[in-house]
Design a protein around this motif. Structure first.
Motif, PDB file in Angstrom:
ATOM      1  N   GLU A   1       0.821  -1.218   0.000  1.00  0.00           N
ATOM      2  CA  GLU A   1       0.000   0.000   0.000  1.00  0.00           C
ATOM      3  C   GLU A   1       0.857   1.272   0.000  1.00  0.00           C
ATOM      4  O   GLU A   1       0.321   2.374   0.024  1.00  0.00           O
TER       5      GLU A   1
ATOM      6  N   ASP B   1      -4.240  -0.867 -12.279  1.00  0.00           N
ATOM      7  CA  ASP B   1      -4.467   0.291 -11.409  1.00  0.00           C
ATOM      8  C   ASP B   1      -3.345   0.271 -10.375  1.00  0.00           C
ATOM      9  O   ASP B   1      -2.599  -0.695 -10.299  1.00  0.00           O
TER      10      ASP B   1
ATOM     11  N   THR C   1      -2.239   0.470  -4.208  1.00  0.00           N
ATOM     12  CA  THR C   1      -2.928   1.034  -3.041  1.00  0.00           C
ATOM     13  C   THR C   1      -4.431   1.096  -3.289  1.00  0.00           C
ATOM     14  O   THR C   1      -5.233   0.658  -2.460  1.00  0.00           O
ATOM     15  N   SER C   2      -4.814   1.648  -4.445  1.00  0.00           N
ATOM     16  CA  SER C   2      -6.243   1.780  -4.748  1.00  0.00           C
ATOM     17  C   SER C   2      -6.914   0.421  -4.830  1.00  0.00           C
ATOM     18  O   SER C   2      -8.052   0.253  -4.389  1.00  0.00           O
TER      19      SER C   2
ATOM     20  N   ALA D   1      -9.944  -0.601  -2.491  1.00  0.00           N
ATOM     21  CA  ALA D   1     -11.216  -0.905  -3.164  1.00  0.00           C
ATOM     22  C   ALA D   1     -11.697  -2.302  -2.797  1.00  0.00           C
ATOM     23  O   ALA D   1     -12.893  -2.527  -2.603  1.00  0.00           O
TER      24      ALA D   1
END
Ligand code: GDP
Ligand code: MG
Length: 329
Positions: free
Chosen positions: A207, A242, A245-246, A250
């Motif tokens: 992350e 992507d 972290t996202s 998510a």
């Protein structure tokens, strides 16, 4: 002495619960070096004393605020024997996010569904058995400000710190493929004795958590470690298109949303309106009562029109008469 941490979002009822658990055996101070209030207290399990710590109210375990840092440092470094995660049941979905982060560090967790009274009042139903099945943690419902459920919570805390509850690993919260890569990294990290839980370090490194990154950078193996981290991050990002972290955040939200959909039923105001109008319909269209009710309403309408209508018509008439006498030249 066994340590138990209370954690939850702001205003979930943490302090009320802390007070109910510890009674007058409390100590209020500050965390070393900062002015954030540190409340500790004691609770008795028969003859044994257990230390209860009221952590600052936070929404997640990122380290953006001092409160978040204090709470997460406590859980990671002081390794409490039990973490009691308190949820405001009326805000179940948002509150549950924190639990997903705690479960990445420890599975010695008890979930408290507080504000149960308000949840019931607003038509929220939680299927506790299913929730327990999914999260694999003991669950207690409470009304902290009235002391309801506090006895149950005390019993569970005592059972837990005395080793009478077997805590198992919850089902994976992060998607399976990402979790597998994080586990791989955690295994790799276990060779270096970094002094913090490896699964936690692994997930936070992926992350790119700034505090954990700078912590690991102090290790003399930092070069090797970050090479591995970068590889894993690249693999994840390539697979999902992507940034890592996202993706992880998510996936946690997706898990929480899934749990919410699965176990929480909310009788929304819209639905209750529909069910009310259904009930009214059922009476008005009833085979035997329908016609009499219709005639009654017709009669009432007449009464209304002539009972109120006639006097108004009279006033209007006399008003017009008055106007015409006073305005007619
Ligand atoms: P904290 O911010 O998490 O420490 O929350 P507090 O313990 O200060 O509680 C916030 C407010 O919610 C206070 O006014 C409490 O009296 C109230 N409260 C706490 N628990 C409950 C509960 O179970 N039901 C209801 N109705 N109110 C509660
Ligand atoms: Mg408080």
């Amino acid at each position: 002495m066994k340590k138990v941490a209370l954690i939850g979002n702001p205003n979930c009822g943490k302090s009320s619960l802390f007070n109910a658990l510890t009674g007058s055996r409390q100590h209020v101070g500050n965390w070393p070096g900062v002015t954030v209030e540190k409340k500790t207290g004691e609770m008795k399990c028969n003859d044994k004393v257990v230390k209860i710590v009221d952590l600052p109210g936070i929404y997640s375990l990122s380290a953006y605020s001092i409160d978040e840092r204090i709470a997460r440092d406590f859980i990671i470094k002081e390794k409490p024997d039990l973490v009691v995660v308190i949820v405001d049941t009326t805000n179940f979905e948002r509150n549950l996010y924190l639990l997903t982060e705690i479960l990445a560090i420890t599975n010695k967790v008890v979930l408290v569904l507080n504000m149960w009274d308000l949840a019931v009042k607003s038509g929220i139903k939680v299927r506790l058995d299913e929730l327990k099945e999914i999260l694999k943690v003991p669950i207690v419902k409470t009304v902290a400000n009235k002391g309801i459920g506090v006895g149950d919570l005390k019993n569970i805390i005592c059972d837990a710190v005395n080793g009478r509850i077997e805590f198992v690993v919850a089902q994976s919260i992060i998607g399976e493929r990402v979790q597998k890569k994080i586990n791989e990294l955690a295994n790799f990290l276990s060779c270096f004795n970094l002094g913090l839980p490896n699964v936690y370090l692994a997930v936070k490194l992926v992350e790119k958590d700034p505090e954990v990154v700078s912590y690991v950078k102090q290790s003399k193996y930092a070069g090797e470690i970050f090479e591995r981290v970068d590889n894993i991050v690249a693999e994840i990002e390539k697979e999902y298109g992507d940034d890592a972290t996202s993706i992880i955040i998510a996936q946690r939200y997706a898990f929480v949303h899934g749990v919410y959909k699965e176990v929480v039923e909310k009788e929304s105001t819209m639905e209750s309106k529909i069910s009310l109008s259904d009930k009214v319909d059922r009476v008005l269209t009833n085979r035997y009562l329908g016609i009499p009710i219709f005639l009654l309403l017709l009669y009432l309408t007449f009464k209304l029109v002539f009972g109120i209508g006639n006097p108004i018509a009279d006033w209007l008439n006399s008003g017009m008469g008055w106007l015409s006498t006073h305005t007619g030249d």
